[in-house]
Scaffold this motif. Structure first.
Motif, PDB file in Angstrom:
ATOM      1  N   LYS A   1      12.823  57.541   0.129  1.00  0.00           N
ATOM      2  CA  LYS A   1      12.992  57.072   1.518  1.00  0.00           C
ATOM      3  C   LYS A   1      14.037  55.965   1.554  1.00  0.00           C
ATOM      4  CE  LYS A   1       9.120  59.244   2.889  1.00  0.00           C
ATOM      5  NZ  LYS A   1       9.184  60.517   3.634  1.00  0.00           N
ATOM      6  N   LEU A   2      14.916  56.042   2.561  1.00  0.00           N
ATOM      7  CA  LEU A   2      15.917  54.993   2.750  1.00  0.00           C
ATOM      8  C   LEU A   2      15.357  53.986   3.757  1.00  0.00           C
ATOM      9  CD1 LEU A   2      18.855  54.392   1.802  1.00  0.00           C
ATOM     10  CD2 LEU A   2      19.597  55.310   4.004  1.00  0.00           C
ATOM     11  N   VAL A   3      15.268  52.731   3.366  1.00  0.00           N
ATOM     12  CA  VAL A   3      14.566  51.757   4.204  1.00  0.00           C
ATOM     13  C   VAL A   3      15.342  50.444   4.313  1.00  0.00           C
ATOM     14  CG1 VAL A   3      12.354  52.698   3.416  1.00  0.00           C
ATOM     15  CG2 VAL A   3      13.275  50.649   2.333  1.00  0.00           C
ATOM     16  N   ALA A   4      14.941  49.649   5.291  1.00  0.00           N
ATOM     17  CA  ALA A   4      15.422  48.263   5.386  1.00  0.00           C
ATOM     18  C   ALA A   4      14.444  47.484   6.262  1.00  0.00           C
ATOM     19  CB  ALA A   4      16.832  48.205   5.971  1.00  0.00           C
ATOM     20  N   SER A   5      14.504  46.164   6.116  1.00  0.00           N
ATOM     21  CA  SER A   5      13.646  45.305   6.929  1.00  0.00           C
ATOM     22  C   SER A   5      14.508  44.476   7.876  1.00  0.00           C
ATOM     23  CB  SER A   5      12.794  44.402   6.036  1.00  0.00           C
ATOM     24  OG  SER A   5      13.615  43.550   5.265  1.00  0.00           O
ATOM     25  N   PHE A   6      13.885  44.001   8.929  1.00  0.00           N
ATOM     26  CA  PHE A   6      14.587  43.126   9.874  1.00  0.00           C
ATOM     27  C   PHE A   6      13.557  42.203  10.530  1.00  0.00           C
ATOM     28  CE2 PHE A   6      13.226  44.958  13.938  1.00  0.00           C
ATOM     29  CZ  PHE A   6      12.812  46.224  13.568  1.00  0.00           C
ATOM     30  N   GLY A   7      14.058  41.158  11.181  1.00  0.00           N
ATOM     31  CA  GLY A   7      13.117  40.298  11.883  1.00  0.00           C
ATOM     32  C   GLY A   7      13.801  39.082  12.468  1.00  0.00           C
ATOM     33  N   THR A   8      13.012  38.327  13.187  1.00  0.00           N
ATOM     34  CA  THR A   8      13.523  37.095  13.767  1.00  0.00           C
ATOM     35  C   THR A   8      12.670  35.910  13.315  1.00  0.00           C
ATOM     36  OG1 THR A   8      12.181  37.213  15.786  1.00  0.00           O
ATOM     37  CG2 THR A   8      14.308  38.334  15.829  1.00  0.00           C
ATOM     38  N   GLY A   9      13.299  34.746  13.357  1.00  0.00           N
ATOM     39  CA  GLY A   9      12.619  33.517  12.995  1.00  0.00           C
ATOM     40  C   GLY A   9      13.346  32.365  13.655  1.00  0.00           C
ATOM     41  N   ASP A  10      13.071  31.175  13.178  1.00  0.00           N
ATOM     42  CA  ASP A  10      13.674  29.986  13.769  1.00  0.00           C
ATOM     43  C   ASP A  10      13.998  29.027  12.624  1.00  0.00           C
ATOM     44  OD1 ASP A  10      14.202  27.575  15.079  1.00  0.00           O
ATOM     45  OD2 ASP A  10      12.836  28.074  16.714  1.00  0.00           O
ATOM     46  N   THR A  11      15.271  28.628  12.536  1.00  0.00           N
ATOM     47  CA  THR A  11      15.676  27.764  11.419  1.00  0.00           C
ATOM     48  C   THR A  11      14.978  26.402  11.477  1.00  0.00           C
ATOM     49  OG1 THR A  11      17.629  27.161  12.683  1.00  0.00           O
ATOM     50  CG2 THR A  11      17.933  28.809  10.949  1.00  0.00           C
ATOM     51  N   ALA A  12      14.375  26.058  12.626  1.00  0.00           N
ATOM     52  CA  ALA A  12      13.622  24.800  12.715  1.00  0.00           C
ATOM     53  C   ALA A  12      12.453  24.788  11.728  1.00  0.00           C
ATOM     54  CB  ALA A  12      13.102  24.613  14.139  1.00  0.00           C
ATOM     55  N   TYR A  13      12.056  25.983  11.256  1.00  0.00           N
ATOM     56  CA  TYR A  13      10.947  26.064  10.288  1.00  0.00           C
ATOM     57  C   TYR A  13      11.411  25.911   8.838  1.00  0.00           C
ATOM     58  CZ  TYR A  13       7.856  27.225  14.110  1.00  0.00           C
ATOM     59  OH  TYR A  13       7.120  27.152  15.263  1.00  0.00           O
ATOM     60  N   GLY A  14      12.698  25.590   8.665  1.00  0.00           N
ATOM     61  CA  GLY A  14      13.204  25.247   7.334  1.00  0.00           C
ATOM     62  C   GLY A  14      13.096  26.369   6.326  1.00  0.00           C
ATOM     63  N   ASP A  15      12.466  26.062   5.170  1.00  0.00           N
ATOM     64  CA  ASP A  15      12.434  27.002   4.041  1.00  0.00           C
ATOM     65  C   ASP A  15      11.716  28.309   4.350  1.00  0.00           C
ATOM     66  OD1 ASP A  15      13.780  25.203   2.554  1.00  0.00           O
ATOM     67  OD2 ASP A  15      12.056  24.519   1.375  1.00  0.00           O
ATOM     68  N   THR A  16      10.907  28.324   5.389  1.00  0.00           N
ATOM     69  CA  THR A  16      10.180  29.566   5.692  1.00  0.00           C
ATOM     70  C   THR A  16      10.956  30.450   6.663  1.00  0.00           C
ATOM     71  OG1 THR A  16       8.941  28.652   7.561  1.00  0.00           O
ATOM     72  CG2 THR A  16       7.961  28.384   5.358  1.00  0.00           C
ATOM     73  N   TYR A  17      12.219  30.077   6.942  1.00  0.00           N
ATOM     74  CA  TYR A  17      13.009  30.856   7.913  1.00  0.00           C
ATOM     75  C   TYR A  17      13.005  32.350   7.563  1.00  0.00           C
ATOM     76  CZ  TYR A  17      16.949  32.702  10.550  1.00  0.00           C
ATOM     77  OH  TYR A  17      17.725  33.471  11.369  1.00  0.00           O
ATOM     78  N   CYS A  18      12.521  33.134   8.491  1.00  0.00           N
ATOM     79  CA  CYS A  18      12.533  34.610   8.379  1.00  0.00           C
ATOM     80  C   CYS A  18      11.906  35.131   7.076  1.00  0.00           C
ATOM     81  CB  CYS A  18      13.957  35.146   8.534  1.00  0.00           C
ATOM     82  SG  CYS A  18      14.466  35.313  10.257  1.00  0.00           S
ATOM     83  N   LEU A  19      10.937  34.423   6.554  1.00  0.00           N
ATOM     84  CA  LEU A  19      10.311  34.882   5.299  1.00  0.00           C
ATOM     85  C   LEU A  19       9.666  36.262   5.442  1.00  0.00           C
ATOM     86  CD1 LEU A  19       8.433  32.123   3.269  1.00  0.00           C
ATOM     87  CD2 LEU A  19      10.316  33.604   2.568  1.00  0.00           C
ATOM     88  N   ALA A  20       9.191  36.585   6.641  1.00  0.00           N
ATOM     89  CA  ALA A  20       8.545  37.895   6.835  1.00  0.00           C
ATOM     90  C   ALA A  20       9.504  39.041   6.496  1.00  0.00           C
ATOM     91  CB  ALA A  20       8.035  38.040   8.268  1.00  0.00           C
TER      92      ALA A  20
END
Ligand code: FMN
Length: 149
Positions: free
Chosen positions: A83-102
């Motif tokens: 399967k050809l796959v990829a992930s995507f998502g949104t976050g907020d850089t105000a959260y620092g090191d956890t930015y877009c960790l999902a």
């Protein structure tokens, strides 16, 4: 049956908008796309598609969205070889090191299930507009190109 499944988790609409841009751009490349909220998707649905894009916002302290956890854990039990796959998502850089960790967590899960990662996960800060919207389109075009190769 569509070629590609786009699954998303979105509480306030930012990640859903990214999913919509990805869907429209991939369709413009001539492919058929099914887009679904993660709560509507089972692991059997995931297995039925050759291309899979999974997206979620980052929650808590760098966590997956709660509503995505069941499907994520189901995916860990699948064999997604081929399967050809990829992930995507949104976050907020105000959260620092956890930015877009999902986005990274989803990508690692897909990799662990044996899928082929088409390209590095797409990370968008909050609502996709301007340069971010263009980045979404470029990501979708590249995914479609690899799918058609
Ligand atoms: N963004 C991050 O990048 N990392 C985080 O750890 C993070 N934690 C959050 C915790 C809370 C309680 C809230 C309200 C937001 C958090 N965010 C974090 C920001 C959201 O991921 C961001 O606003 C996202 O675009 C929301 O997506 P949605 O509109 O699809 O629901």
């Amino acid at each position: 049956m569509s070629d590609i499944l786009i699954v998303y988790a979105s509480m306030t609409g930012n990640t859903e908008q990214v999913a919509t841009i990805l869907k429209e751009t991939i369709e413009e490349a001539g492919l058929q796309v099914e887009m679904q909220d993660c709560l509507q998707v089972t692991k059997d649905d995931v297995l039925a598609y050759e291309g899979i894009l999974i997206g979620g916002y980052t929650w808590g302290d760098g966590d997956l969205p709660d509503e995505l956890i069941d499907l994520y854990e189901d995916i860990l039990t699948l064999d997604l070889t081929g399967k050809l796959v990829a992930s995507f998502g949104t976050g907020d850089t105000a959260y620092g090191d956890t930015y877009c960790l999902a986005v990274k967590i989803i990508q690692e899960g897909l990799k662990g299930a044996g899928a082929t990662i088409a390209l590095e996960g797409l990370e968008v800060e909050n609502y996709p507009e301007g340069d971010d919207e263009e980045a979404c389109k470029e990501f979708a075009k590249e995914f479609a190109k690899q799918f058609q190769e």
